[in-house]
Scaffold this active site. Structure first.
Site, mmCIF file in Angstrom:
data_model
loop_
_atom_site.group_PDB
_atom_site.id
_atom_site.type_symbol
_atom_site.label_atom_id
_atom_site.label_comp_id
_atom_site.label_asym_id
_atom_site.label_seq_id
_atom_site.Cartn_x
_atom_site.Cartn_y
_atom_site.Cartn_z
ATOM 1 N N GLY A 11 0.828 -1.202 0.000
ATOM 2 C CA GLY A 11 0.000 0.000 0.000
ATOM 3 C C GLY A 11 0.859 1.247 0.000
ATOM 4 O O GLY A 11 2.015 1.221 0.435
ATOM 5 N N ARG A 36 2.063 -14.532 5.240
ATOM 6 C CA ARG A 36 1.467 -13.717 4.188
ATOM 7 C C ARG A 36 0.817 -14.616 3.152
ATOM 8 O O ARG A 36 1.334 -15.671 2.799
ATOM 9 C CB ARG A 36 2.530 -12.845 3.518
ATOM 10 C CG ARG A 36 3.336 -12.029 4.486
ATOM 11 C CD ARG A 36 4.321 -11.130 3.792
ATOM 12 N NE ARG A 36 3.618 -10.069 3.077
ATOM 13 C CZ ARG A 36 4.129 -8.859 2.872
ATOM 14 N NH1 ARG A 36 5.326 -8.569 3.316
ATOM 15 N NH2 ARG A 36 3.455 -7.948 2.222
#
Length: 429
Positions: free
Chosen positions: A48, A199
């Site tokens: 992000g 992840r």
């Protein structure tokens, strides 16, 4: 090698390195990028960028921000929501609600995510052919015997190259950082923060079916004891990115690597007492799962990012835990300042027709300017990223906005002022 230009070698073809290369090329500065991998390969899943990072992208080259927007996934809400992932009653996450602890306004489309590989692919398409040379693992950097050539780079395959300036954008395990700071010095290496991240990417149709639309359409931080998780949509909403952090009091078991595939049982155990939403998210992740050790430069921060004609940027300079989600954006800020100072230095080289010593002095001044403008903020980010997961609402709020609301234009003005002061000091000496 041209005598009236500054030729730059960038080590590392990740997001920071390619962003920097594009910015320098757009300013007419010759660049070569050397990457140890076989091709463009950005490990990881989602990433992000905060508002300050997007503004810095535009400063470097407006095409970079446009490339990000092409692959970014808007959040359904402009608020970053921090929720209690632990104390959630019920069994079906589609019918339960994690208690909202607090939320922070991101601004309109203010903290969007994308798949790392998608963004790097867009950046790579902007590069002219031949700028990047792959399978080049750096061994050493030293002054060239002919000082008009600047720096001599030796690679592990026995080949060499020269450049007037060398910028290490070679990540957390940076070879350039070792060369700059001394291989055996504690600051030459990042250190384990005693957290690792599991992840993964979950197909959005599966995530939506299991969790409901409200829990997958925007950015959430799910909090609990000794573990927490960040979730947000990527790849234009086709995937849910999950980063599940686990506190680990033990040493990282793999000396030769910082990522490993392992059985999901340890992650499942860490979230076993959480509510149904987080347990379901973990259940949806693959088994085995990618586990990333979180290394940073918090314990031993570098006392400089530059020495002479060599500097480090991005994770090579300020590897940070990802709890702010701002490390890559800080690398974009580095690129903005480096582009500006090297452009100013190149203009002085072209107008004054300086010799080799004058060019070297201008490059040193440029890199010292970058260090002066960027290092304090970057190392604050490293410190804040290490501790933010344990902080209360007010602390998270002001620390987050100190990153997001940073005045990039003021940073660029400071860059010009500091560079001119550096050059004036060189002239007096």
């Amino acid at each position: 090698m041209s005598t009236d230009s500054i030729e730059v070698a960038i080590i590392g073809a990740g997001i920071t390195g390619i962003t920097l290369a594009l910015g320098l090329l757009s300013r007419g500065i010759p660049v070569r990028v050397y990457e140890r991998a076989r091709d463009f390969h950005e490990i990881g899943a989602g990433i992000g960028f905060t508002p300050n990072a997007e503004w810095a992208m535009k400063v470097v080259d407006p095409r970079i921000q446009a490339a990000f927007k092409r692959v970014a996934t808007p959040n359904a809400s402009d608020w970053f929501q921090w929720v209690d992932g632990f104390n959630e009653s019920g069994t079906d996450p589609r019918e339960t609600e994690e208690q909202l602890l607090f939320k922070i306004y991101l601004g309109e489309r203010g903290f969007e995510g994308c798949h790392r590989a998608d963004f790097l692919g867009e950046l790579a398409r902007l590069l002219p052919e031949g700028v990047v040379t792959f399978q080049k693992a750096l061994d050493t950097v030293e002054p060239a015997a002919d000082n008009s050539l600047g720096q001599l780079l030796r690679f592990q395959d026995g080949t060499t190259a020269t450049a007037h300036a060398v910028i290490g954008c070679d990540g957390i395990r940076s070879r350039v950082r070792q060369i700059l700071l001394g291989e055996d010095h504690p600051t030459a290496s990042a250190h384990y923060s005693h957290k690792y991240a599991a992840r993964g990417l979950i197909p959005m149709d599966r995530a939506r079916e299991a969790l409901g639309e409200d829990k997958v359409a925007t950015r959430f931080m799910h909090l609990g004891p000794d573990a927490h998780a960040l979730t947000f949509p990527v790849s234009h909403g086709s995937l849910l990115n999950v980063v599940a952090f686990v506190t680990d009091p033990n040493p990282w078991p793999y000396a030769d690597r910082w990522t490993a595939q392992g059985p999901k049982k340890d992650v499942t155990a860490a979230f076993s007492r959480f509510g149904p939403t987080m347990r379901t998210i973990i259940d949806l992740l693959p088994d085995p799962i990618d586990q990333w050790a979180v290394f940073d430069t918090y314990d031993h921060p570098p006392n400089t990012y530059s020495r002479g004609a060599v500097c480090i940027a991005g994770d090579a300079a300020h590897a940070a835990a990802p709890h702010h989600g701002a490390g890559a954006g800080c690398g974009v800020e580095d690129a903005a300042v480096l582009c500006a100072v090297l452009h100013m230095a190149a203009k002085k080289v072209n107008t004054a027709k300086t010799g080799s010593e004058g060019k070297a002095a201008l490059i040193t001044a440029a890199f010292e300017t970058y260090d002066s403008v960027c290092r304090e903020r970057a190392q604050w980010l490293v410190e804040s990223s290490r501790v933010i997961g344990n902080l209360c609402h007010d602390e998270v709020y002001w620390r987050s906005h100190r990153i997001w609301d940073y005045d990039i234009d003021a940073m660029m003005r400071e860059t010009a002022e500091v560079f001119e002061a550096q050059v004036a000091g060189v002239a007096r000496n």
